[in-house]
Design a protein around this motif. Structure first.
Motif, PDB file in Angstrom:
ATOM      1  N   ASN A 183       0.825  -1.202   0.000  1.00 29.94           N
ATOM      2  CA  ASN A 183       0.000   0.000   0.000  1.00 29.94           C
ATOM      3  C   ASN A 183       0.861   1.254   0.000  1.00 29.94           C
ATOM      4  O   ASN A 183       1.867   1.334   0.714  1.00 29.94           O
ATOM      5  N   CYS A 184       0.431   2.227  -0.797  1.00 30.64           N
ATOM      6  CA  CYS A 184       1.132   3.502  -0.920  1.00 30.64           C
ATOM      7  C   CYS A 184       0.170   4.601  -0.452  1.00 30.64           C
ATOM      8  O   CYS A 184      -0.716   5.019  -1.214  1.00 30.64           O
ATOM      9  N   PRO A 185       0.297   5.083   0.797  1.00 28.09           N
ATOM     10  CA  PRO A 185      -0.699   6.003   1.361  1.00 28.09           C
ATOM     11  C   PRO A 185      -0.419   7.469   1.007  1.00 28.09           C
ATOM     12  O   PRO A 185       0.712   7.953   1.125  1.00 28.09           O
ATOM     13  N   PHE A 186      -1.466   8.176   0.571  1.00 27.63           N
ATOM     14  CA  PHE A 186      -1.395   9.605   0.270  1.00 27.63           C
ATOM     15  C   PHE A 186      -1.895  10.442   1.451  1.00 27.63           C
ATOM     16  O   PHE A 186      -2.927  10.099   2.060  1.00 27.63           O
ATOM     17  N   SER A 187      -1.233  11.540   1.720  1.00 31.91           N
ATOM     18  CA  SER A 187      -1.845  12.605   2.520  1.00 31.91           C
ATOM     19  C   SER A 187      -2.734  13.425   1.597  1.00 31.91           C
ATOM     20  O   SER A 187      -2.683  13.280   0.370  1.00 31.91           O
ATOM     21  N   LYS A 188      -3.531  14.304   2.142  1.00 32.16           N
ATOM     22  CA  LYS A 188      -4.419  15.136   1.328  1.00 32.16           C
ATOM     23  C   LYS A 188      -3.608  16.000   0.361  1.00 32.16           C
ATOM     24  O   LYS A 188      -3.938  16.083  -0.832  1.00 32.16           O
ATOM     25  N   ALA A 189      -2.550  16.614   0.850  1.00 34.13           N
ATOM     26  CA  ALA A 189      -1.739  17.484  -0.004  1.00 34.13           C
ATOM     27  C   ALA A 189      -1.045  16.685  -1.105  1.00 34.13           C
ATOM     28  O   ALA A 189      -0.979  17.126  -2.264  1.00 34.13           O
ATOM     29  N   GLU A 190      -0.532  15.503  -0.756  1.00 30.43           N
ATOM     30  CA  GLU A 190       0.132  14.660  -1.770  1.00 30.43           C
ATOM     31  C   GLU A 190      -0.850  14.234  -2.842  1.00 30.43           C
ATOM     32  O   GLU A 190      -0.528  14.237  -4.045  1.00 30.43           O
ATOM     33  N   TYR A 191      -2.065  13.885  -2.428  1.00 32.48           N
ATOM     34  CA  TYR A 191      -3.068  13.449  -3.397  1.00 32.48           C
ATOM     35  C   TYR A 191      -3.468  14.584  -4.327  1.00 32.48           C
ATOM     36  O   TYR A 191      -3.596  14.379  -5.542  1.00 32.48           O
ATOM     37  N   GLU A 192      -3.668  15.755  -3.804  1.00 34.48           N
ATOM     38  CA  GLU A 192      -4.090  16.877  -4.627  1.00 34.48           C
ATOM     39  C   GLU A 192      -3.031  17.235  -5.656  1.00 34.48           C
ATOM     40  O   GLU A 192      -3.351  17.558  -6.812  1.00 34.48           O
ATOM     41  N   ALA A 193      -1.754  17.180  -5.264  1.00 40.43           N
ATOM     42  CA  ALA A 193      -0.676  17.449  -6.216  1.00 40.43           C
ATOM     43  C   ALA A 193      -0.627  16.362  -7.295  1.00 40.43           C
ATOM     44  O   ALA A 193      -0.443  16.653  -8.493  1.00 40.43           O
ATOM     45  N   PHE A 194      -0.809  15.104  -6.881  1.00 40.89           N
ATOM     46  CA  PHE A 194      -0.828  13.993  -7.831  1.00 40.89           C
ATOM     47  C   PHE A 194      -1.998  14.117  -8.795  1.00 40.89           C
ATOM     48  O   PHE A 194      -1.839  13.944 -10.016  1.00 40.89           O
ATOM     49  N   TYR A 195      -3.160  14.426  -8.275  1.00 40.25           N
ATOM     50  CA  TYR A 195      -4.353  14.569  -9.119  1.00 40.25           C
ATOM     51  C   TYR A 195      -4.144  15.648 -10.176  1.00 40.25           C
ATOM     52  O   TYR A 195      -4.459  15.443 -11.360  1.00 40.25           O
ATOM     53  N   GLU A 196      -3.610  16.787  -9.784  1.00 34.42           N
ATOM     54  CA  GLU A 196      -3.402  17.883 -10.734  1.00 34.42           C
ATOM     55  C   GLU A 196      -2.414  17.474 -11.820  1.00 34.42           C
ATOM     56  O   GLU A 196      -2.609  17.778 -13.009  1.00 34.42           O
ATOM     57  N   ALA A 197      -1.346  16.774 -11.446  1.00 34.62           N
ATOM     58  CA  ALA A 197      -0.369  16.321 -12.431  1.00 34.62           C
ATOM     59  C   ALA A 197      -0.985  15.301 -13.387  1.00 34.62           C
ATOM     60  O   ALA A 197      -0.702  15.305 -14.600  1.00 34.62           O
ATOM     61  N   LEU A 198      -1.837  14.435 -12.870  1.00 38.23           N
ATOM     62  CA  LEU A 198      -2.437  13.385 -13.680  1.00 38.23           C
ATOM     63  C   LEU A 198      -3.396  13.940 -14.717  1.00 38.23           C
ATOM     64  O   LEU A 198      -3.351  13.562 -15.897  1.00 38.23           O
ATOM     65  N   VAL A 199      -4.267  14.841 -14.325  1.00 35.31           N
ATOM     66  CA  VAL A 199      -5.289  15.327 -15.266  1.00 35.31           C
ATOM     67  C   VAL A 199      -4.706  16.269 -16.309  1.00 35.31           C
ATOM     68  O   VAL A 199      -5.355  16.539 -17.327  1.00 35.31           O
ATOM     69  N   THR A 200      -3.498  16.767 -16.099  1.00 39.92           N
ATOM     70  CA  THR A 200      -2.873  17.656 -17.074  1.00 39.92           C
ATOM     71  C   THR A 200      -1.763  16.966 -17.865  1.00 39.92           C
ATOM     72  O   THR A 200      -1.113  17.595 -18.703  1.00 39.92           O
ATOM     73  N   ALA A 201      -1.525  15.688 -17.606  1.00 43.18           N
ATOM     74  CA  ALA A 201      -0.443  14.961 -18.283  1.00 43.18           C
ATOM     75  C   ALA A 201      -0.799  14.689 -19.741  1.00 43.18           C
ATOM     76  O   ALA A 201      -1.971  14.594 -20.114  1.00 43.18           O
ATOM     77  N   GLN A 202       0.225  14.517 -20.564  1.00 36.18           N
ATOM     78  CA  GLN A 202       0.029  14.292 -22.001  1.00 36.18           C
ATOM     79  C   GLN A 202      -0.275  12.829 -22.283  1.00 36.18           C
ATOM     80  O   GLN A 202       0.390  11.930 -21.769  1.00 36.18           O
ATOM     81  N   ARG A 203      -1.256  12.617 -23.144  1.00 38.14           N
ATOM     82  CA  ARG A 203      -1.625  11.259 -23.535  1.00 38.14           C
ATOM     83  C   ARG A 203      -0.941  10.876 -24.836  1.00 38.14           C
ATOM     84  O   ARG A 203      -0.611  11.717 -25.656  1.00 38.14           O
ATOM     85  N   ALA A 204      -0.753   9.586 -25.017  1.00 40.12           N
ATOM     86  CA  ALA A 204      -0.128   9.079 -26.234  1.00 40.12           C
ATOM     87  C   ALA A 204      -1.144   9.060 -27.360  1.00 40.12           C
ATOM     88  O   ALA A 204      -2.329   8.798 -27.135  1.00 40.12           O
TER      89      ALA A 204
END
Length: 453
Positions: free
Chosen positions: A192-213
């Motif tokens: 298991n890889c546990p997120f804090s709220k701040a870590e999750y929000e930063a990850f979410y923002e990076a994910l939804v703006t990442a480039q798709r193939a």
């Protein structure tokens, strides 16, 4: 006495490698190839061994997985490696080729061999009465796909591929990653890889703006399903079944969607804080030795560089080594652990052999290597000799073992150092460790080849 005779269906890398090796042993080979009478959606060149997505056959240095694989192929008598060397183009430490010239070189070798008869027509059935090798690739379709499904059982042939990334166990940060089952029930089968709220929000923002193939048309067809949300989507998106939804598409539905899906934290306690994580990513063992872990629920169509950047933001994966990135594309492959033997023939139809990407060997050189392995297995069968695959401390042997070991979450696998057994005396430096594993594998493969002679 009549010479041995077999049919090989498909003149891709696996089929050509197998045909040339068997023909070199004096076997009469009939090689079936549907081009140019019919092209798959991905193919354009009427020649054999067509490379579609890239002209790179990856690294050559021995201390890399792809370099080790090439060394083992040389030891087994590869015909395609010399063809590739003859048409290589500059690519640093990688073996890259002129695609059209490579196809032409392989085609010429096959067509010039006196023991190979080429039939330029579509194979719609599997010949009976003698060994046959099916090497029709990951876009096998139509009547032949239906025939394979009939022989293997419909649920044992997959028609699309939605794959999550795989990382090595040794690259995880165990100060952050912890083993636990939800609510403490049963064995702790997941990391298991546990997120804090701040870590999750930063990850979410990076994910939804990442480039798709970008996707090919046949990729979109392979995963297509009715989706009312698809209207107005860009051409580089894919309409997917809910069960194989890319994680970035799920994230785009809302900031909390993943937290109620594959990143749900319920029933878990972060031992660092004593509280439930804000979100949690689970890792599932990809092999019995637990040297590789799959990022659960992370099917993705992100570019590979973006996957490395974004998924390394998951707590515990900051220095993760990715041995396979996620993909989402059309792919026909067997449920190999259920239907294939280590001899690369069907358990219930032992005269029907398979080779190439349809078995789950993922990659150009992997496909060709599988063709060599199947050819040697067929040759042993024709001569009434027992055949065992290369030892598991070789790259080829490790791939065969992966393919034929029970795994209810089976997905194709390419060459990577993570599937090799660990060394007894393990150098701390990764490069030295990989070199030692490769040297061990090369020596083991040579002993195997000598024993086969």
């Amino acid at each position: 006495m009549d010479p041995f005779h077999i049919d090989i269906l498909g003149a891709g890398l696996a089929g050509c490698e197998a045909a040339l090796w068997l023909a070199g042993q004096g076997v009469a080979v009939t090689l079936w190839e549907q081009k140019p009478a019919r092209f798959s959606p991905a193919h354009q060149n009427p020649g054999f061994a067509e490379l579609i997505c890239s002209n790179s056959l990856k690294a050559e240095r021995l201390d890399s997985a792809s370099g080790l694989l090439k060394e083992e192929m040389r030891q087994m008598g590869s015909s395609l490696l010399p063809a590739a060397q003859s048409v290589r183009v500059a690519a640093g430490g990688a073996l890259a080729v002129d695609r059209d010239a490579f196809s032409a070189a392989v085609t010429a070798r096959v067509e010039a061999h006196p023991n190979i008869t080429v039939r330029r027509e579509e194979a719609t059935a599997i010949p009976q009465g003698r060994p046959v090798l099916v090497a029709t690739g990951p876009l096998t379709e139509g009547a032949l796909a239906a025939e394979i499904a009939r022989l293997t059982g419909d649920s044992r042939l997959h028609f699309y591929d939605a794959v999550a990334p795989i990382v090595t166990a040794e690259s995880l940060d165990y100060d952050k990653v912890f083993a636990a089952s939800r609510y403490g029930r049963g064995e702790a089968d997941y990391l298991n890889c546990p997120f804090s709220k701040a870590e999750y929000e930063a990850f979410y923002e990076a994910l939804v703006t990442a480039q798709r193939a970008p996707l090919h048309d046949f990729d979109r067809e392979g995963c297509a399903a009715p989706d009312p949300d698809a209207v107005g989507k860009k051409a580089d998106t894919v309409t997917v079944y809910e069960g194989c939804m890319p994680i970035e598409v799920m994230a785009a539905r809302g900031a909390d969607t993943m937290r109620y899906g594959p990143l749900r934290p319920v029933g878990l306690v972060d031992p660092r804080t004593g509280h439930r994580p804000w979100a949690n990513v689970q890792l599932r063992a990809e092999n019995r030795e637990r040297t590789l872990y799959n990022i659960v629920g992370f099917q993705t169509n992100l570019k590979w560089g973006e996957q490395k950047r974004v998924f390394s933001m998951i707590p515990g994966l900051e220095r993760a080594e990715f041995v396979r990135y996620g993909v989402m594309h059309r792919n026909t492959f067997l449920d190999a652990p259920r239907v294939l033997t280590a001899q690369l023939c069907l358990k219930e139809h032992p005269d029907v052999f398979f080779a190439g990407q349809i078995t789950g060997f993922e990659g150009y050189m992997e496909s060709a290597a599988c063709g060599l392995l199947a050819a040697r297995s067929i040759w042993a069968r024709l001569n009434g000799r027992p055949y065992t695959p290369p030892p598991p401390d070789t790259m080829c042997g490790a791939l065969v073992r992966y393919l034929t070991t029970e795994n209810k979450h089976f997905q194709p696998m390419g060459a990577n150092m993570g599937i090799l057994p660990p060394l007894e005396d393990r150098p701390r430096d990764k490069r030295l460790r990989y070199l030692a594993q490769a040297q061990r594998a090369a020596a083991s493969m040579q002993r195997w080849v000598d024993a086969q002679a």
